[in-house]
Design an enzyme around this catalytic site. Structure first.
Site, PDB file in Angstrom:
ATOM      1  N   CYS A  83       0.830  -1.208   0.000  1.00  0.00           N
ATOM      2  CA  CYS A  83       0.000   0.000   0.000  1.00  0.00           C
ATOM      3  C   CYS A  83       0.867   1.261   0.000  1.00  0.00           C
ATOM      4  O   CYS A  83       1.615   1.513   0.939  1.00  0.00           O
ATOM      5  CB  CYS A  83      -0.906  -0.042   1.237  1.00  0.00           C
ATOM      6  SG  CYS A  83      -1.751   1.505   1.623  1.00  0.00           S
ATOM      7  N   CYS A  86       0.142   3.726   2.853  1.00  0.00           N
ATOM      8  CA  CYS A  86       0.638   3.128   4.110  1.00  0.00           C
ATOM      9  C   CYS A  86       2.133   3.380   4.251  1.00  0.00           C
ATOM     10  O   CYS A  86       2.618   3.693   5.338  1.00  0.00           O
ATOM     11  CB  CYS A  86       0.361   1.620   4.142  1.00  0.00           C
ATOM     12  SG  CYS A  86      -1.381   1.176   4.064  1.00  0.00           S
TER      13      CYS A  86
END
Length: 162
Positions: A83, A86
């Site tokens: 991600c 993230c």
């Protein structure tokens, strides 16, 4: 003199071995007795299901009630290694873990490794952050935040400060 030299080396060798063994045992015992998180002070702790059941809430035995088991407010970062957002927020989470060290616990849960925990909280978008105050209900915040917004969210959701 020739006969004393090997004996002398043997005694020195035994002393060095004893000192090294003592040092190793001290490190091991220190790690065992140092508390629940074995990472540098203030570092986020990677959490698995077993840790979650011990430190956050035992949803297996109390499925109808969220009873926080921790000794300090907690922040849980639900993320995945693939991600992008993230990855962008990870250094901010790490810095804030250090900044709030001793006042909150910061955990990370990889949703690919712990799908049951992700499902438990209905994680559909990452990063998602679960703020768990010492008393009161936990609150989920979805999406990446900048440092200032994140600090404000910690203060508001974990300490009740606006």
């Amino acid at each position: 003199m020739i006969f004393l030299q090997p004996k002398h080396k043997s005694i020195m060798s035994k002393k060095i071995t004893a000192i090294l063994l003592s040092a190793v045992m001290t490190v091991i015992l220190s790690a065992i007795c140092s508390g629940q998180d074995r990472l540098p002070k203030g570092a986020p702790v990677e959490m698995n299901k077993e840790m979650f059941l011990e430190r956050i809430t035992d949803y297996k035995n109390n499925p109808d009630e969220f009873k926080y088991l921790g000794d300090k407010p907690a922040l849980i970062d639900f993320y995945a290694t693939w991600c992008g957002p993230c990855k962008q927020v990870a250094p901010i989470v790490a810095d804030l873990a250090k900044e709030f060290s001793g006042r909150i616990r910061v955990y990370k849960i990889d949703i690919d490794k712990e799908p049951e925990l992700a499902k438990l909280f209905g994680i559909q978008s990452i990063p998602s952050f679960l703020f768990i105050p010492k008393k009161g209900e936990p609150k989920m915040v979805v999406g990446a935040m900048d440092r200032k917004t994140f600090r404000e969210a910690i203060n508001a959701n974990l300490f009740g400060k606006e």
